[in-house]
Design a protein around this motif. Structure first.
Motif: not given
Length: 107
Positions: A62, A65, A68, A70, A72-74
């Motif tokens: 997380r 992510a 990087l 990201l 939302r993905s995290a």
């Protein structure tokens, strides 16, 4: 022993599905050096299960992510590949993995 065998034991199906789409899978997080390093870290560096689902588990992934970009993905709850797409909910629950797919028989 399970950690040493994970790539040969658990990735056969995933590899077949991916190669059926003319792609080659890469699993950098299963590299022996990465797995060894992660096993050497204390559990509290990898997870905080007092935090809500989607935040406390898989902390290192997380954080990466987030770095990087990201965000939302995290924060999404992690799921196995067959559940992540939610395809299992769309399929006939009476089907088994060994059954021939009726939708493909008609084609």
């Amino acid at each position: 022993m399970d950690i040493r065998r994970i790539s040969s034991r658990n990735l056969g199906r995933d590899d077949r599905v991916i190669s059926d789409h003319a792609r080659e899978a890469r699993f950098p997080f299963l590299d022996e050096n990465v797995v060894s390093f992660l096993n050497s870290l204390p559990l509290h560096d990898k997870a905080d299960l007092t935090l809500p689902r989607g935040i406390g588990e898989k902390l290192l992934l997380r954080l990466l992510a987030l770095q990087l970009g990201l965000a939302r993905s995290a924060t999404l709850p992690k799921r196995a590949i067959q559940f992540g797409s939610r395809i299992a909910k769309m399929e006939n629950r009476k089907e088994h993995a060994s059954d021939t797919c009726n939708r493909l028989k008609d084609k």
